[in-house]
Write a protein that holds these residues in place. Structure first.
Motif, short mmCIF file in Angstrom:
data_model
loop_
_atom_site.label_atom_id
_atom_site.label_comp_id
_atom_site.label_asym_id
_atom_site.label_seq_id
_atom_site.Cartn_x
_atom_site.Cartn_y
_atom_site.Cartn_z
N GLN A 190 0.94 -1.20 -0.12
CA GLN A 190 0.11 0.02 0.09
C GLN A 190 0.84 1.20 -0.22
OE1 GLN A 190 -2.72 0.95 3.43
NE2 GLN A 190 -4.15 0.02 1.95
N GLY A 191 0.34 2.16 -0.68
CA GLY A 191 1.10 3.67 -0.77
C GLY A 191 0.24 4.63 -1.30
N THR A 192 0.86 6.02 -1.39
CA THR A 192 0.33 7.07 -2.26
C THR A 192 0.26 6.90 -3.92
OG1 THR A 192 0.58 8.52 -0.18
CG2 THR A 192 -0.03 9.44 -2.41
N ALA A 193 -0.84 6.94 -4.32
CA ALA A 193 -0.94 6.75 -5.76
C ALA A 193 -0.27 7.84 -6.54
CB ALA A 193 -2.26 6.38 -6.18
N LYS A 194 0.60 7.44 -7.52
CA LYS A 194 1.12 8.46 -8.43
C LYS A 194 -0.02 9.00 -9.29
CE LYS A 194 4.71 7.04 -10.58
NZ LYS A 194 5.41 6.35 -11.63
N ALA A 195 -0.95 8.31 -9.57
CA ALA A 195 -2.23 9.09 -10.31
C ALA A 195 -3.19 9.50 -9.24
CB ALA A 195 -3.10 7.99 -11.08
N GLN A 196 -3.39 10.72 -9.27
CA GLN A 196 -4.41 11.37 -8.47
C GLN A 196 -5.50 12.29 -8.93
OE1 GLN A 196 -4.23 11.90 -5.09
NE2 GLN A 196 -2.62 10.36 -5.16
N SER A 197 -6.14 11.52 -9.87
CA SER A 197 -7.44 11.75 -10.56
C SER A 197 -8.37 10.98 -9.73
CB SER A 197 -7.28 11.48 -12.15
OG SER A 197 -6.90 10.05 -12.05
N GLY A 198 -9.63 10.86 -10.13
CA GLY A 198 -10.66 10.11 -9.62
C GLY A 198 -10.28 8.78 -9.48
N PRO A 199 -10.75 8.08 -8.39
CA PRO A 199 -10.24 6.59 -8.09
C PRO A 199 -10.46 5.62 -9.27
CG PRO A 199 -11.41 7.60 -6.44
CD PRO A 199 -11.46 8.54 -7.32
N ASP A 200 -11.44 5.99 -10.19
CA ASP A 200 -11.76 5.16 -11.50
C ASP A 200 -10.91 5.24 -12.59
OD1 ASP A 200 -12.90 7.67 -11.79
OD2 ASP A 200 -14.35 7.02 -13.07
N THR A 201 -10.42 6.73 -12.70
CA THR A 201 -9.48 6.87 -13.61
C THR A 201 -7.98 6.34 -13.25
OG1 THR A 201 -10.54 8.95 -14.24
CG2 THR A 201 -8.48 8.78 -15.02
N ALA A 202 -7.83 6.79 -11.87
CA ALA A 202 -6.46 6.23 -11.48
C ALA A 202 -6.35 4.82 -11.36
CB ALA A 202 -6.41 6.70 -10.01
N LEU A 203 -7.29 3.82 -11.12
CA LEU A 203 -7.28 2.48 -11.20
C LEU A 203 -7.01 2.26 -12.74
CD1 LEU A 203 -7.45 -0.24 -10.19
CD2 LEU A 203 -9.93 -0.37 -10.46
N PHE A 204 -7.56 2.62 -13.79
CA PHE A 204 -7.30 2.56 -14.95
C PHE A 204 -5.95 2.67 -15.44
CE2 PHE A 204 -7.13 3.95 -19.54
CZ PHE A 204 -7.40 2.80 -19.95
N SER A 205 -5.46 3.81 -15.00
CA SER A 205 -3.98 4.21 -15.06
C SER A 205 -2.67 3.41 -14.40
CB SER A 205 -3.65 5.70 -14.59
OG SER A 205 -2.35 6.15 -14.59
N ILE A 206 -3.24 2.65 -13.18
CA ILE A 206 -2.39 1.86 -12.68
C ILE A 206 -2.26 0.45 -13.62
CG2 ILE A 206 -2.28 0.27 -10.68
CD1 ILE A 206 -3.31 2.75 -9.12
N GLU A 207 -3.49 0.03 -13.97
CA GLU A 207 -3.65 -1.16 -14.71
C GLU A 207 -2.60 -1.10 -15.80
OE1 GLU A 207 -8.09 -2.58 -14.00
OE2 GLU A 207 -7.76 -1.00 -15.61
N GLN A 208 -2.76 -0.03 -16.52
CA GLN A 208 -1.69 0.30 -17.78
C GLN A 208 -0.47 0.15 -17.47
OE1 GLN A 208 -3.66 0.37 -21.17
NE2 GLN A 208 -5.35 -0.04 -19.28
#
Length: 277
Positions: A190-208
């Protein structure tokens, strides 16, 4: 089914997130149990030391993957909290498991065991520190007259600074095998996400971001509410999987918007997240 479509696998959830995920994870882990390629029938039954070696080798690869993927999707300088759990059943009467729990706690270098009754079961707990960043704990609970369940947790608040974490995690599993327990592990980072948009957009970015490290990852199940998006995946190259419905889950990702500081927290779980996210 690829990851290019952001609409894949979304579903509405109700109720408290923590309760839902905790219940799902515990029910799946304890009742369905883990499956892996190493669990398939073979011509001979491996010795306990061989089984321990297989489990530790698999853990080493998975911790390296978690560390690499975690650094890829978290903000620079974000502490990487990692919680590793070994858990399995011990066969033996109350006297036997009391002696075994004392010995395991001592071998793990833990403090004095605290004995108590919880929900009608005799339980034993012990904990201690490994270094300035890590700690280890043991929970041993009697299930019936001749069986008990054991969980050893090794946790660090910052994986990149905890020099002794991996050695402690490996040793915990080996010691449990030696105590007559055949444990399985699960790990959550667990950590602070690099992607700081909405959670749905951030999850998509993480997947990519992690597709290259986890080729063939395919969404299987999902959860969402106003502040959280989570998906679980099948991943062909990961041996540790857990059965959930018709799926064999190898990875779970989650992004939660922290209302206190308005930042996204990302959690990766192999094969499932078993901590609050």
């Amino acid at each position: 089914m690829g990851l290019g479509n952001r609409g894949i696998g979304k579903g509405k959830g109700k109720g408290k997130l923590t309760l839902l995920i905790f219940c799902m994870s515990v029910a799946v882990l304890l009742l369905a149990g883990f499956r892996s390629g190493a669990d398939q029938p073979t011509a001979g039954v491996p010795a306990a030391t061989d089984t321990a070696s297989l489990g530790v080798a698999e853990l080493q690869k998975s911790l390296a993957l978690l560390s690499s993927a975690g650094q890829e999707v978290t903000a620079a300088g974000s502490p990487l909290r990692l919680v590793l759990k070994w858990q399995g059943e011990y066969s033996g009467d109350s006297d036997s498991f009391k002696n075994a729990s004392d010995m395991l706690a001592e071998q793990l270098g833990l403090g004095k065991i605290e004995a108590r009754e919880e929900d009608g079961h005799a339980t034993y707990r012990a904990s201690g520190s490994q270094d300035a960043y890590s700690k280890i704990s043991m929970f041993w609970s009697q299930l019936g007259s001749d069986s008990s369940y054991v969980i050893v947790t090794v946790e660090t608040r910052d994986l990149l600074k905890a020099d002794t974490f991996q050695a402690a995690a490996e040793e915990a599993g080996t010691l449990m095998f030696s105590a007559g327990i055949t444990p399985e592990w699960n790990a959550s980072l667990q950590g602070t996400a690099k992607a700081q948009s909405g959670p749905d957009t951030a999850l998509f970015s993480i997947e990519q971001s992690i597709q290259e490290q986890l080729p063939g990852m395919n969404p299987a199940e999902s959860y969402e509410d106003d502040t959280t998006y989570s998906r679980s995946y099948s991943v062909p190259d990961l041996e540790r999987v857990v059965s959930s419905g018709n799926h064999l889950i190898a990875l779970q990702l989650a992004v939660h918007k922290d209302g206190n500081n308005n930042t996204n927290r990302v959690t990766l779980g192999l094969p499932l997240i078993t901590i609050e996210y």
